[in-house]
Design an enzyme around this catalytic site. Structure first.
Site, PDB file in Angstrom:
ATOM      1  N   TRP A  71      41.552  24.044  45.495  1.00  0.00           N
ATOM      2  CA  TRP A  71      41.775  24.982  44.580  1.00  0.00           C
ATOM      3  C   TRP A  71      42.785  24.385  43.409  1.00  0.00           C
ATOM      4  CZ3 TRP A  71      46.738  27.341  43.550  1.00  0.00           C
ATOM      5  CH2 TRP A  71      46.746  28.255  42.552  1.00  0.00           C
ATOM      6  N   GLU A  99      37.279  26.456  45.851  1.00  0.00           N
ATOM      7  CA  GLU A  99      37.920  27.883  45.882  1.00  0.00           C
ATOM      8  C   GLU A  99      37.852  28.520  44.507  1.00  0.00           C
ATOM      9  OE1 GLU A  99      41.533  28.558  47.648  1.00  0.00           O
ATOM     10  OE2 GLU A  99      41.590  30.617  47.265  1.00  0.00           O
ATOM     11  N   LYS A 109      38.483  31.396  41.345  1.00  0.00           N
ATOM     12  CA  LYS A 109      39.344  32.309  40.830  1.00  0.00           C
ATOM     13  C   LYS A 109      39.059  33.137  39.645  1.00  0.00           C
ATOM     14  CE  LYS A 109      44.253  33.291  41.463  1.00  0.00           C
ATOM     15  NZ  LYS A 109      45.726  32.800  41.783  1.00  0.00           N
ATOM     16  N   ASP A 114      37.562  33.643  48.447  1.00  0.00           N
ATOM     17  CA  ASP A 114      39.020  34.332  48.914  1.00  0.00           C
ATOM     18  C   ASP A 114      39.040  35.663  48.241  1.00  0.00           C
ATOM     19  OD1 ASP A 114      41.578  35.129  48.182  1.00  0.00           O
ATOM     20  OD2 ASP A 114      42.471  33.177  48.288  1.00  0.00           O
ATOM     21  N   HIS A 164      40.211  37.015  44.834  1.00  0.00           N
ATOM     22  CA  HIS A 164      40.041  36.078  43.674  1.00  0.00           C
ATOM     23  C   HIS A 164      38.605  36.729  42.952  1.00  0.00           C
ATOM     24  CE1 HIS A 164      41.854  32.116  44.760  1.00  0.00           C
ATOM     25  NE2 HIS A 164      42.870  33.370  45.093  1.00  0.00           N
ATOM     26  N   HIS A 181      38.868  32.603  52.666  1.00  0.00           N
ATOM     27  CA  HIS A 181      40.302  32.871  52.647  1.00  0.00           C
ATOM     28  C   HIS A 181      40.498  34.226  52.859  1.00  0.00           C
ATOM     29  CE1 HIS A 181      42.634  29.144  50.756  1.00  0.00           C
ATOM     30  NE2 HIS A 181      42.085  28.899  51.964  1.00  0.00           N
ATOM     31  N   ASP A 223      46.089  39.341  42.678  1.00  0.00           N
ATOM     32  CA  ASP A 223      45.863  38.686  43.894  1.00  0.00           C
ATOM     33  C   ASP A 223      47.303  38.272  44.288  1.00  0.00           C
ATOM     34  OD1 ASP A 223      44.795  36.593  45.359  1.00  0.00           O
ATOM     35  OD2 ASP A 223      45.162  35.082  44.137  1.00  0.00           O
ATOM     36  N   ASP A 239      48.392  38.480  47.413  1.00  0.00           N
ATOM     37  CA  ASP A 239      48.660  37.663  48.725  1.00  0.00           C
ATOM     38  C   ASP A 239      49.500  38.535  49.751  1.00  0.00           C
ATOM     39  OD1 ASP A 239      46.652  35.412  48.590  1.00  0.00           O
ATOM     40  OD2 ASP A 239      48.037  34.984  46.835  1.00  0.00           O
ATOM     41  N   ASP A 269      45.059  33.370  54.072  1.00  0.00           N
ATOM     42  CA  ASP A 269      45.798  32.822  52.964  1.00  0.00           C
ATOM     43  C   ASP A 269      46.585  34.033  52.265  1.00  0.00           C
ATOM     44  OD1 ASP A 269      46.861  31.802  50.505  1.00  0.00           O
ATOM     45  OD2 ASP A 269      44.989  31.987  49.502  1.00  0.00           O
TER      46      ASP A 269
END
Ligand code: RNT
Ligand code: ZN
Length: 416
Positions: free
Chosen positions: A181, A220, A222, A254, A257, A281, A289, A291, A321
């Protein structure tokens, strides 16, 4: 035990094989990210502040400051998580001792301590090159930089990391995911969107040129990052196309994303139609995003449902993640990982074949009734039984263990 037997009978009445579900669940590896333990700091002596539009917020006491502390904390966390575990490392967690080794010079020996740890813990290792928080990130760009020296530095890093992942697979058996990423992008409207993407493509070709056994290469994408609102070089279309045209490279999803109403649960079947593997993820984004720690929400259950109903438990590679510095970090790991296990169990306890038949015969009324009534079946009795079977504490029990560890170990560390 009596409650388990009674609850099992209720699922079995619907045609669900409960014992089979528990066996299947115990075999699914969850790759747990090291970076929840120290707010994505890593161990580099010349460490830079986190960059690339990702951020940890909070200053809960007791974060891991050294490899030993991170290993101890991770061990505590996985002792409270049922099922099969893996550890996902970032390149910035290299164990170089007092030697300063730049990212393009990293070698498998710098991760020998992690391999020893993994062997003792009986777990596999996955890997991630670290393309952020480093002085060679030039004007926000790495692999797509117009500056040749910058681009080449990061290509060397990408190559070095694939070799490290290959060494994990060799040392520990099986395969190791190596996930790439990058945060490359622009804050404001670009004058040239194509140039950076063509340079990224060239860089990826150089990174993936070497044939290596045991590595599952992933890219990955985004949609945007903080400070990179207008353009992301590694967008979804870019990496999906790259993976589709480069056998052996996989498109990692992910779930933080994408645009907010775009669901990863809906993307799985699309990718399963074309790829033999889908790396994930699993995270939780709140407004951006962010997390946050993964909770047992509708989307997590839908993602798990898709994996299970398409018989893809060994094709979807589940990784976590998230990074929250505002709560106990071990609890964060435990809550997030147990929730993924719960979502998978919830999905395994559904009569999917019967529900597919309802869909195919357009019996949507019965389908909706079934989907809704499944929600209030005695799931927790089966879950508690699974935890006991796996020799980990049940839902009301693990928290005290974490609090005792916080008191005895984490608070003794002080801040810093
Ligand atoms: C960032 C990506 C990436 C990172 C980790 C630390 O938005 O999700 O996976 O979170 O590499
Ligand atoms: Zn991610």
């Amino acid at each position: 035990m009596e409650r388990y037997t009674q609850s099992k009978a209720r699922y079995q009445a619907l045609g669900v094989d409960v014992e089979g579900a528990l066996v299947a669940l115990a075999a699914v590896p969850i790759s747990i990210h090291c970076w929840q333990g120290d707010d994505v700091t890593g161990f580099e002596t010349a460490a830079e502040a986190l960059s690339g539009g990702i951020q940890t917020t909070g200053n809960y006491p007791g974060k891991a400051r050294s490899p030993d502390e991170l290993m101890a904390d991770f061990s505590k966390a996985i002792s409270l998580i049922p099922g099969k575990k893996r550890l996902s490392l970032h390149a910035s967690y290299a164990l170089t001792g007092i030697e300063q080794v730049d990212r393009d010079a990293l070698r498998p020996e710098h991760f020998a301590g992690w391999v020893d740890y993994a062997k003792k813990a009986g777990i596999g290792l996955d890997f991630n090159p670290t393309f952020f928080a480093h002085p060679m990130v030039k004007d926000g760009l790495t692999l797509s930089s117009p500056d040749q020296a910058t681009r080449k530095f990061w290509v060397r890093h990408g190559i070095a990391c694939r070799r490290i992942a290959a060494s994990f697979a060799k040392e520990l058996g099986g395969q190791a995911v190596n996930n790439l990423w990058i945060a490359d992008g622009f804050k404001d409207t670009p004058a040239d969107r194509l140039g950076p993407r063509l340079r990224l493509k060239e860089s990826l070709d150089e990174i993936y040129a070497e044939k290596l056994d045991g590595v599952v290469d992933c890219v990955e994408s985004k949609v945007f990052g903080i400070g990179l609102e207008s353009y992301t070089v590694g967008s979804n279309e870019f990496y999906l196309s790259y993976a589709a045209t480069h056998p052996g490279v996989y498109n990692l999803l992910d779930n933080g994303h994408y645009h907010p109403t775009e669901m990863v649960s809906d993307k799985l079947s699309a990718l399963l139609s074309f790829f033999d593997k889908i790396p994930l993820h699993v995270t939780r984004s709140v407004r951006w995003d962010s997390d946050h720690v993964v909770t047992l929400n509708d989307e997590l259950r839908e993602i798990a449902g898709e994996i299970v109903r398409h018989d893809a438990l060994n094709r979807v590679l589940i990784g976590l993640d998230f990074f929250d510095a505002s709560i106990n970090r071990i609890a964060a790991w435990v809550i997030g990982a147990r929730n993924v296990q719960k979502a998978l169990l919830y999905a395994l306890l559904q009569p999917h074949t019967q529900m597919k038949t309802m869909q195919d015969s357009a019996d949507f009324t019965r389908l909706l009734m079934t989907q809704e009534e499944l929600k209030t079946l005695p799931f927790s009795d089966i879950w508690e039984h699974y935890c006991a079977q796996q020799c980990v504490p049940g839902d009301s029990e693990w928290y005290n263990t974490v609090m005792a560890y916080e008191k005895d170990v984490l608070l003794a560390r002080g801040q810093g």
